[in-house]
Scaffold this active site. Sequence first.
Site, short mmCIF file in Angstrom:
data_model
loop_
_atom_site.label_atom_id
_atom_site.label_comp_id
_atom_site.label_asym_id
_atom_site.label_seq_id
_atom_site.Cartn_x
_atom_site.Cartn_y
_atom_site.Cartn_z
N CYS A 2 13.18 -14.77 6.61
CA CYS A 2 14.46 -14.27 7.06
C CYS A 2 15.42 -14.25 5.88
O CYS A 2 15.09 -14.73 4.80
CB CYS A 2 15.02 -15.18 8.14
N ARG A 27 14.35 -8.51 4.28
CA ARG A 27 13.59 -9.75 4.53
C ARG A 27 13.23 -9.93 6.00
O ARG A 27 12.48 -10.83 6.35
CB ARG A 27 14.40 -10.96 4.07
N TRP A 73 13.24 -12.44 10.75
CA TRP A 73 11.87 -11.97 10.97
C TRP A 73 11.24 -13.05 11.82
O TRP A 73 11.04 -14.18 11.37
CB TRP A 73 11.14 -11.80 9.64
N ASN A 99 15.81 -20.16 7.10
CA ASN A 99 14.68 -19.31 6.71
C ASN A 99 13.52 -20.23 6.41
O ASN A 99 13.61 -21.09 5.54
CB ASN A 99 15.06 -18.51 5.45
N GLY A 100 12.43 -20.07 7.18
CA GLY A 100 11.27 -20.93 6.95
C GLY A 100 10.69 -21.37 8.28
O GLY A 100 10.97 -20.77 9.31
N GLU A 486 -4.76 0.49 -2.24
CA GLU A 486 -3.29 0.48 -2.26
C GLU A 486 -2.74 1.73 -1.54
O GLU A 486 -1.77 1.64 -0.79
CB GLU A 486 -2.81 0.41 -3.72
N LYS A 490 -0.30 1.59 1.71
CA LYS A 490 1.01 2.24 1.75
C LYS A 490 1.13 3.09 3.00
O LYS A 490 2.12 3.06 3.70
CB LYS A 490 1.23 3.16 0.53
N GLU A 493 1.26 0.92 6.36
CA GLU A 493 2.42 0.06 6.63
C GLU A 493 3.69 0.85 6.92
O GLU A 493 4.55 0.36 7.64
CB GLU A 493 2.64 -0.96 5.51
N HIS A 509 -22.52 3.72 3.60
CA HIS A 509 -23.02 2.52 4.29
C HIS A 509 -22.26 2.26 5.59
O HIS A 509 -22.26 1.15 6.09
CB HIS A 509 -22.92 1.31 3.36
N LYS A 608 9.89 -8.01 3.68
CA LYS A 608 9.58 -7.85 2.26
C LYS A 608 8.96 -9.12 1.67
O LYS A 608 8.04 -9.05 0.87
CB LYS A 608 10.88 -7.53 1.53
O1 M6R Z 1 6.17 -10.52 -3.01
P1 M6R Z 1 4.69 -10.37 -3.08
O2 M6R Z 1 4.25 -9.42 -4.10
O3 M6R Z 1 3.99 -11.69 -3.21
O4 M6R Z 1 4.28 -9.79 -1.66
C1 M6R Z 1 2.96 -9.65 -1.29
C2 M6R Z 1 2.80 -8.76 -0.08
O5 M6R Z 1 3.49 -9.32 1.00
C3 M6R Z 1 3.33 -7.36 -0.34
O6 M6R Z 1 2.72 -6.77 -1.43
C4 M6R Z 1 3.11 -6.47 0.91
O7 M6R Z 1 1.75 -6.26 1.12
C5 M6R Z 1 3.86 -5.16 0.77
N1 M6R Z 1 4.48 -4.82 2.01
C6 M6R Z 1 2.99 -4.04 0.38
O8 M6R Z 1 3.68 -2.85 0.25
#
Ligand code: M6R
Length: 613
Positions: A2, A27, A73, A99-100, A486, A490, A493, A509, A608
């Site tokens: 959060c 966040r 969050w 936050n936590g 990757e 993208k 998500e 396979h 994030k």
């Molecule tokens: O802050 P970080 O790079 O450690 O975060 C890792 C993942 O949470 C982050 O890369 C996440 O997968 C992104 N939403 C990808 O776009």
Amino acid sequence: MCGIVGYLGAGNAVPVLINGLKRLEYRGYDSAGLALVTGEALQVTKNKGKVADLEAMLPPGLSASTGIAHTRWATHGEPNTVNAHPHLSPSGRLAIVHNGIIENYNVLKEYLLQKGHVFRSETDTEVLIHFIEDIYRSSASSLPEAVQMALRRVVGAYAIAVISADEPGTMVVARKGSPLVIGVAANGDFIVGSDAAPLVEYTKTVYYMDENEIAYLQRGKPMEVRTLDDRPVSPKLTELDLSIEALEKEGYPHFMLKEIYEQPRSVHDSMRGRLLPGKGMVKLGGIQAYENHLLESRRIIMVGCGTSWHAGLVGEYLFEELARIPVEVEYGSEFRYRNPIIGPGDVVIGISQSGETADTLAGLRLAKEKGALLLGICNVVGSSIARETHAGIYTHAGPEIGVASTKAFTAQVTVLTLMALRLGMLKGTVSEQRARALMRELDQVPELIEKVLQSDLLIQQIARQYQQAKNFLYLGRGINFPVALEGALKLKEISYIHAEGYPAAEMKHGPIALIDENMPVVVIATRKGNYDKIVSNIMEIKARNGKIISIVSEGDTQVKALSDHTIEIPQTDEMLTPLLATVPLQLLAYHIAVGLGRDVDKPRNLAKSVTVE
Ligand code: M6R
């Protein structure tokens, strides 16, 4: 996970808190709320939904000089208004944002229930503020003492801010496992934030709180910091290197698009002062003292999550090819619980944009306990991973606000390329001629990314044709296999379309069974990367009527002839192609998501910075 903000000063807390929440909304955005000390009471406003909804609820002219705020969050309890922060103590005289995760909240709750406490929400945070008040009222301690005593009994991770209607000019903040920054303005105002973004408009003088610290802020007085076990700390203030412009969209419709377009600059910044092609040198000041250790290491383990894990996979190819050091790449979440075999001969590199990802951090701590050397590749300066590793290299990508990581990935890959090249040169595993050629080509990459960005319109057209697809497959080989992963991440998500990344040859396979005329397959088919094999894979897809969107090297004719759509990227050394091939995949995901009307910068269920397990 959060975001928390606090204000204590001579001005009005409300705009500071609302602007701060907007800056931290990446966040988490399940709910938002604020608590103000108004007159002799606390006034709490909170709501399910985004910060803009909260803002709309506030009466005009609302003002207070002390307040705390939160964007959530959800972890404990569904994202509704009751579970939204701030939470109040039983008397309504104390408020908290958190936050936590309080891991032992059940034990504390049981204890409080037996004492007759009644809880309104399902959150661990409400339990904590009840517990703090229980100590505050029963032990005749001051508010900071009560918070300190309560936190000593807490297991878990937190950054908290607590205010009291009885002490309007004060605030108590503490951190363990979740980040917290205190800004001190020239007039003595305090602004507190989960990161520096809410502070930057008001001050550049900040204190990054350390683990297990608690700070007592009082209007008109210097901050007092102590450790949880009550040792005094003299806080070292630092100067923020962050501009407001970096936190604004600057005319782009979304942060994600801005950040994709920033890549020529961010990649350049990642190399600045480090890549010196004129001198035939790569200089990495941050890890210079540990280069011998790296060269003598028996293996390197890269730890990360999500996109950062993908960067680690690219790193594996780079390190093994250029420096001939064995590399393993681990998800933080798996590594930390696997009882991994690690010892002093190992180097563990934590890769993280935020530097706060709980699983990555926990994996690194475990490796440290077992005697490994820890290095960090982080974007956020002063973050937990940057501080807990022995040494590291900042990526200097600038603030990344879109939840989908874009420029952070290319910056991570750039830093890994520099590291692999430097080690390869020291070790002699890369010839001087190749090293010089790679340095020249790497130096060109920012310009080449500019060229890739010119395909944006074409990519937008392709996106329009496929945005209704239910599934996507992404294929790559060698160093571009992680790029396929990757690209798929993208897309899923931000568009919520199911997508899978695969090594192209693995398709036969299993995934080949999925291919029909409705399946778009994105294939990275650069000229030098097992080109003939990829051509065969494409033919296999065509034979089953799959739709091919290929990423090819400029001038390619063979793959182009087989593809339904082709996006060209400039020719470069195969080891550098991830830096180029990633960009069209980011744009493709972006345009598909926009076409579907998704909230690109704040995709559902995501945040994030993932500071919980
Ligand atoms: O802050 P970080 O790079 O450690 O975060 C890792 C993942 O949470 C982050 O890369 C996440 O997968 C992104 N939403 C990808 O776009």
